[in-house]
Design an enzyme around this catalytic site. Structure first.
Site, PDB file in Angstrom:
ATOM      1  N   TYR A 146     -21.893 -10.201  -3.544  1.00 43.66           N
ATOM      2  CA  TYR A 146     -21.430 -11.568  -2.194  1.00 43.66           C
ATOM      3  C   TYR A 146     -19.809 -11.263  -2.521  1.00 43.66           C
ATOM      4  O   TYR A 146     -19.861 -12.291  -1.490  1.00 43.66           O
ATOM      5  CB  TYR A 146     -21.514 -12.464  -4.203  1.00 43.66           C
ATOM      6  CG  TYR A 146     -23.150 -12.137  -4.628  1.00 43.66           C
ATOM      7  CD1 TYR A 146     -23.760 -11.952  -3.562  1.00 43.66           C
ATOM      8  CD2 TYR A 146     -23.181 -12.958  -5.537  1.00 43.66           C
ATOM      9  CE1 TYR A 146     -24.917 -12.154  -4.699  1.00 43.66           C
ATOM     10  CE2 TYR A 146     -24.269 -13.624  -5.638  1.00 43.66           C
ATOM     11  CZ  TYR A 146     -25.442 -13.172  -5.841  1.00 43.66           C
ATOM     12  OH  TYR A 146     -27.053 -13.143  -6.362  1.00 43.66           O
ATOM     13  N   LYS A 195     -28.511  -0.683 -12.911  1.00 36.81           N
ATOM     14  CA  LYS A 195     -29.542   0.095 -11.825  1.00 36.81           C
ATOM     15  C   LYS A 195     -29.145   1.504 -11.678  1.00 36.81           C
ATOM     16  O   LYS A 195     -29.452   2.098 -10.980  1.00 36.81           O
ATOM     17  CB  LYS A 195     -30.158  -0.974 -10.894  1.00 36.81           C
ATOM     18  CG  LYS A 195     -31.246  -0.946  -9.932  1.00 36.81           C
ATOM     19  CD  LYS A 195     -32.496  -0.212 -10.580  1.00 36.81           C
ATOM     20  CE  LYS A 195     -33.287  -0.307 -10.344  1.00 36.81           C
ATOM     21  NZ  LYS A 195     -35.067   0.064 -11.175  1.00 36.81           N
ATOM     22  N   ASP A 227     -34.548  -4.544 -14.038  1.00 38.99           N
ATOM     23  CA  ASP A 227     -35.980  -4.813 -14.217  1.00 38.99           C
ATOM     24  C   ASP A 227     -35.860  -5.022 -15.879  1.00 38.99           C
ATOM     25  O   ASP A 227     -36.980  -6.092 -15.972  1.00 38.99           O
ATOM     26  CB  ASP A 227     -36.746  -3.786 -13.308  1.00 38.99           C
ATOM     27  CG  ASP A 227     -36.202  -2.537 -13.674  1.00 38.99           C
ATOM     28  OD1 ASP A 227     -35.455  -1.524 -13.671  1.00 38.99           O
ATOM     29  OD2 ASP A 227     -37.298  -1.451 -13.100  1.00 38.99           O
ATOM     30  N   ASP A 251     -26.227 -13.011 -11.996  1.00 42.29           N
ATOM     31  CA  ASP A 251     -26.923 -14.250 -11.297  1.00 42.29           C
ATOM     32  C   ASP A 251     -27.666 -14.770 -11.595  1.00 42.29           C
ATOM     33  O   ASP A 251     -28.380 -16.083 -12.371  1.00 42.29           O
ATOM     34  CB  ASP A 251     -26.184 -14.302  -9.602  1.00 42.29           C
ATOM     35  CG  ASP A 251     -26.723 -15.785  -8.632  1.00 42.29           C
ATOM     36  OD1 ASP A 251     -26.531 -16.782  -9.570  1.00 42.29           O
ATOM     37  OD2 ASP A 251     -26.387 -16.018  -7.798  1.00 42.29           O
ATOM     38  N   ASP A 255     -29.441 -17.084 -14.784  1.00 43.45           N
ATOM     39  CA  ASP A 255     -30.917 -18.199 -14.918  1.00 43.45           C
ATOM     40  C   ASP A 255     -31.727 -18.266 -15.722  1.00 43.45           C
ATOM     41  O   ASP A 255     -32.460 -19.540 -16.194  1.00 43.45           O
ATOM     42  CB  ASP A 255     -30.818 -19.024 -13.171  1.00 43.45           C
ATOM     43  CG  ASP A 255     -29.905 -19.372 -12.503  1.00 43.45           C
ATOM     44  OD1 ASP A 255     -28.551 -19.813 -13.129  1.00 43.45           O
ATOM     45  OD2 ASP A 255     -30.004 -20.163 -11.699  1.00 43.45           O
TER      46      ASP A 255
END
Ligand code: NAD
Length: 361
Positions: A146, A195, A227, A251, A255
């Site tokens: 980001y 990852k 994942d 992020d 959620d």
């Protein structure tokens, strides 16, 4: 102990829910012999109305002079409020990004806990929800994809968009330290999510987190691919204590983790810098649809205040007392409208604050 708390009530339900958290803090101060001094500041829409900007230098410097910041929520109805006719850098949310940057808040802590009393709101199968869960996602907030360089270029009729995921060893080390410090105050387990089978930034992440772990022999460290983490969160959330991860993974996963509790009005959050300083706020927004009606659920803000006691002020017993008071009130069947179910007693925002204060012993 004397502590100075900068208070940003904000917009919408902000003043109502923060008022109840202050009521609870006052009770903690009375019972445990502390003195909490509040410095009330404007940010967001109310600051635009008063000063023409969502965040003033004065608000930033007074936050920096405090021991911690307690915040409600900012913003209004994004379709009808005149605040959203302003350029993006003058809208309420610009204040939020500005204060996080000005205070160097790089670690976002979002606990996700399923209260047995509210298990019916959990969208997971009963065999999973009946085990309950109590985890905390620590998301790196100021680096990664980001904040990396980005561009969109067109060459020979082909449009290419590029985003860059960059982390330095120092950025990873400071969030890893924070994760282990927080785990030491919980069940002493850290799951580092990356990852590393694909990304260089993740391989560095894994290396640095492993190095930091050596300083915390009491804490169990495990690495998990992002994942798999997304699957494990819905398959067996009880396995997690502290999950630490980079900005974008955090992020998305935070959620997911809040969704499986089923009740946004219950979820606190904190954003911290390298010191014990932090900004504490509920995970939800300013709920303009119910603002000013004394209907909002103040529990997320009250639990954010408990996080402030635990992580910024090192007041473990006081934080436990607030969290136990919340459980006690839920056990006794009191609910605000958003978490109401058959057979329970529906109370207002201020009644919920009164009940929780009264339950602090
Ligand atoms: P929201 O979280 O404010 O509301 C979504 C739904 O949840 C609404 O129905 C609302 O009534 C309900 N809700 C939220 N908190 C509640 C509480 N404590 N008790 C009972 N019900 C609650 O999200 P939104 O409607 O998308 O956004 C409204 C405004 O809030 C926007 O201006 C948005 O930008 C802002 N916002 C601010 C923050 C923040 O201050 N950190 C975070 C998210 C959204």
């Amino acid at each position: 102990m004397n502590k100075k708390i900068a208070v940003i009530k904000g917009d919408g339900i902000g003043p109502e829910i923060v008022g109840e958290a202050m009521k609870v803090l006052d009770k903690v101060a009375q019972v445990y012999g502390h003195n909490f001094e509040y410095d009330q500041l404007l940010m967001g829409g109310c600051s635009i109305d008063a000063y023409g900007v969502p965040l003033t230098d004065e608000t930033v410097s007074r936050c920096k002079a405090a021991d911690a910041v307690l915040m409600g929520s900012i913003g209004g109805d994004t379709t009808t409020s005149p605040w959203y006719k302003l350029p993006a850098n003058l809208r309420p949310e610009a204040g939020l990004l500005g204060i996080r940057k000005a205070l160097g808040l790089f670690a976002n802590l979002r606990p996700s806990r399923l209260y047995p009393q509210l298990a019916g709101a959990c969208p997971l199968k009963e065999e999973i929800s009946s085990r309950g869960f109590d985890m905390l996602i620590m998301r790196e907030l100021t680096g990664g994809l980001y904040f990396g360089e980005r561009k969109t270029v067109e060459e020979n009729g082909v449009t290419t968009a590029v985003d860059t995921l960059t982390y330095t060893d120092g950025e990873i080390r400071r969030i890893a330290v924070k994760a282990f410090e927080v785990a030491m105050k919980r069940r002493k387990k850290v799951t580092s999510v990356d990852k590393a089978n694909v990304l260089d930034s993740s391989r560095l992440w894994r290396k640095i987190v492993t190095e930091v772990a050596a300083d915390y022999p009491e804490v169990t460290l495990e690495h998990m691919l992002v994942d798999n983490s997304a699957m494990q969160l819905v398959k067996d959330p009880a396995q997690f204590d502290v999950m630490v991860t980079e900005n974008m993974f955090g992020d998305i996963l935070s959620d997911e983790a809040s969704m499986i509790t089923g009740s946004i009005g219950m979820l606190p959050s904190a954003s911290m810098n390298e010191t014990k300083f932090g900004l504490y706020e509920p995970s939800g927004g300013s709920a303009p649809d119910i603002a000013g009606q004394n209907k909002a659920n103040p529990i997320a803000t009250i639990l954010s205040a408990a996080m402030m006691l635990r992580f910024s002020f090192d007041m473990q017993a006081e934080a436990d007392a607030v969290e136990n008071a919340v459980e006690n009130v839920l056990d006794n069947g009191f609910r605000t409208g958003d978490i109401m179910s058959d057979g329970m007693k529906c109370v207002s925002c201020s009644q919920m604050g009164d009940l929780i204060s009264a339950a602090i012993k």
